[in-house]
Design an enzyme around this catalytic site. Structure first.
Site, PDB file in Angstrom:
ATOM      1  N   GLU A  76      -2.388  11.143   7.535  1.00 23.46           N
ATOM      2  CA  GLU A  76      -2.411  10.837   6.100  1.00 23.46           C
ATOM      3  C   GLU A  76      -2.579  12.126   5.304  1.00 23.46           C
ATOM      4  O   GLU A  76      -1.877  12.388   4.332  1.00 23.46           O
ATOM      5  CB  GLU A  76      -3.566   9.876   5.774  1.00 23.46           C
ATOM      6  N   GLU A  79       4.314  -3.822  -8.421  1.00 23.65           N
ATOM      7  CA  GLU A  79       3.337  -4.857  -8.762  1.00 23.65           C
ATOM      8  C   GLU A  79       2.763  -5.587  -7.555  1.00 23.65           C
ATOM      9  O   GLU A  79       1.757  -6.277  -7.660  1.00 23.65           O
ATOM     10  CB  GLU A  79       3.989  -5.885  -9.697  1.00 23.65           C
ATOM     11  N   MET A 117      -9.017   0.811  -4.463  1.00 24.04           N
ATOM     12  CA  MET A 117      -8.994  -0.549  -3.926  1.00 24.04           C
ATOM     13  C   MET A 117      -8.720  -1.635  -4.968  1.00 24.04           C
ATOM     14  O   MET A 117      -9.181  -2.764  -4.812  1.00 24.04           O
ATOM     15  CB  MET A 117     -10.330  -0.830  -3.210  1.00 24.04           C
ATOM     16  N   ARG A 118      -7.969  -1.325  -6.008  1.00 26.97           N
ATOM     17  CA  ARG A 118      -7.620  -2.350  -6.999  1.00 26.97           C
ATOM     18  C   ARG A 118      -6.105  -2.462  -7.095  1.00 26.97           C
ATOM     19  O   ARG A 118      -5.404  -1.451  -6.963  1.00 26.97           O
ATOM     20  CB  ARG A 118      -8.163  -1.989  -8.395  1.00 26.97           C
ATOM     21  N   LEU A 144      -2.893  -2.797  -9.235  1.00 28.10           N
ATOM     22  CA  LEU A 144      -2.546  -2.467 -10.619  1.00 28.10           C
ATOM     23  C   LEU A 144      -1.504  -3.454 -11.160  1.00 28.10           C
ATOM     24  O   LEU A 144      -0.594  -3.862 -10.443  1.00 28.10           O
ATOM     25  CB  LEU A 144      -1.999  -1.042 -10.684  1.00 28.10           C
ATOM     26  N   ASN A 191       0.996   5.861  -3.494  1.00 26.68           N
ATOM     27  CA  ASN A 191      -0.159   5.412  -2.715  1.00 26.68           C
ATOM     28  C   ASN A 191       0.027   5.820  -1.253  1.00 26.68           C
ATOM     29  O   ASN A 191       1.142   6.038  -0.795  1.00 26.68           O
ATOM     30  CB  ASN A 191      -0.285   3.883  -2.797  1.00 26.68           C
ATOM     31  N   VAL A 234       1.397  -5.864  -3.382  1.00 32.04           N
ATOM     32  CA  VAL A 234       0.402  -5.148  -2.578  1.00 32.04           C
ATOM     33  C   VAL A 234       1.137  -4.350  -1.499  1.00 32.04           C
ATOM     34  O   VAL A 234       1.778  -4.932  -0.623  1.00 32.04           O
ATOM     35  CB  VAL A 234      -0.594  -6.141  -1.935  1.00 32.04           C
ATOM     36  N   ASP A 235       1.078  -3.034  -1.593  1.00 26.95           N
ATOM     37  CA  ASP A 235       1.700  -2.136  -0.605  1.00 26.95           C
ATOM     38  C   ASP A 235       3.185  -2.447  -0.391  1.00 26.95           C
ATOM     39  O   ASP A 235       3.684  -2.423   0.734  1.00 26.95           O
ATOM     40  CB  ASP A 235       0.941  -2.228   0.743  1.00 26.95           C
ATOM     41  N   HIS A 257      -0.969   4.467   2.621  1.00 21.98           N
ATOM     42  CA  HIS A 257      -1.445   3.263   3.316  1.00 21.98           C
ATOM     43  C   HIS A 257      -1.522   3.543   4.822  1.00 21.98           C
ATOM     44  O   HIS A 257      -0.585   4.119   5.384  1.00 21.98           O
ATOM     45  CB  HIS A 257      -0.490   2.099   3.038  1.00 21.98           C
TER      46      HIS A 257
END
Ligand code: GRF
Length: 215
Positions: free
Chosen positions: A183, A151, A99-100, A102, A116, A153-154, A118
């Site tokens: 998933e 960089e 949950m961070r 990067l 990742n 978000v998603d 999602h």
């Protein structure tokens, strides 16, 4: 069997989590069953109480807690994370409920090597509570996406997606559970395609791998 026949290279992999770790476990199981050409070197959580840590240990995988709270800036945290992974020879990184966000400090150390999962069909419903967002919006279809991390978000290039229909009687919980099943299926498949060099990236398009006909 003699020679190099049937010997596949296992790519050193690190997994980053913040919580339950069910996607992490799906990757571990896929690896154990020979469906993922990875050598899972370490599981790192930014939260000490992440349930996934015990799960990873139970598979005999090294675990580490690196708390973002111990660092003054995002960049300092990212440097510590990247150092820990590099020390263990990690080449690819799978985020699994991490949950961070990067920063380039981390991503430049693993260019196009961070993936990742999602729980929505990107670019719809980015960020947290994606399943709730889809329900509240009134969407009829949502799903899940495996993508490269950039960089934003998603926002990185999409590797694989699967649709999931939204039912009239769905709650955030029932919808999340149905998406989660997929998933766990698509993350190992997409990661395997990346680790075995099956894909190629042209701008935003990731080519050479498809789930068509599988679900
Ligand atoms: C999953 O829904 C994943 O898509 C999202 O966070 C959730 C993590 O669940 N990024 P788990 O920790 O893998 O069980």
């Amino acid at each position: 069997m003699g020679g190099s026949m049937g010997v596949k290279r296992l790519v050193p992999l690190g997994i980053l989590i913040s919580g339950r770790g069910s996607n992490m476990e799906a990757l571990i199981i896929a690896q154990r069953e020979g469906r993922l050409s990875a050598d899972i070197r370490v599981v790192i959580s930014n939260k000490a109480d992440a349930k996934g840590l015990e799960k990873a240990s139970s598979y005999g995988i090294e675990t580490l807690v690196i708390s973002h709270k111990d660092y003054q800036t995002r960049e300092d945290f990212d440097r510590a994370l990247a150092d820990a992974l590099e020390t263990r020879g990690v080449e690819y990184v799978a985020l699994a409920g991490f949950m961070r966000v990067l920063t380039p400090v981390f991503l430049s150390r693993f260019p196009m090597r961070v993936l990742n999962i999602h729980p929505a069909l990107l670019p719809s419903f980015k960020g947290v509570h994606a399943q709730r967002q889809a329900l509240e919006y009134g969407a009829k279809v949502t799903g899940c996406t495996v993508h490269f991390v950039d960089e934003g978000v998603d926002s990185g290039p999409i590797i694989a997606q699967v649709p999931v229909f939204i039912r009239d009687d769905d709650t955030e919980e029932t919808l999340s559970a149905r998406i989660l099943e997929y998933e766990h299926k698509i993350y190992p498949l997409a990661l395997e395609a990346v680790l075995t060099g099956k894909i190629r990236v042209e701008g935003r398009r990731v080519l050479g791998f498809s789930l068509e006909g599988l679900f």
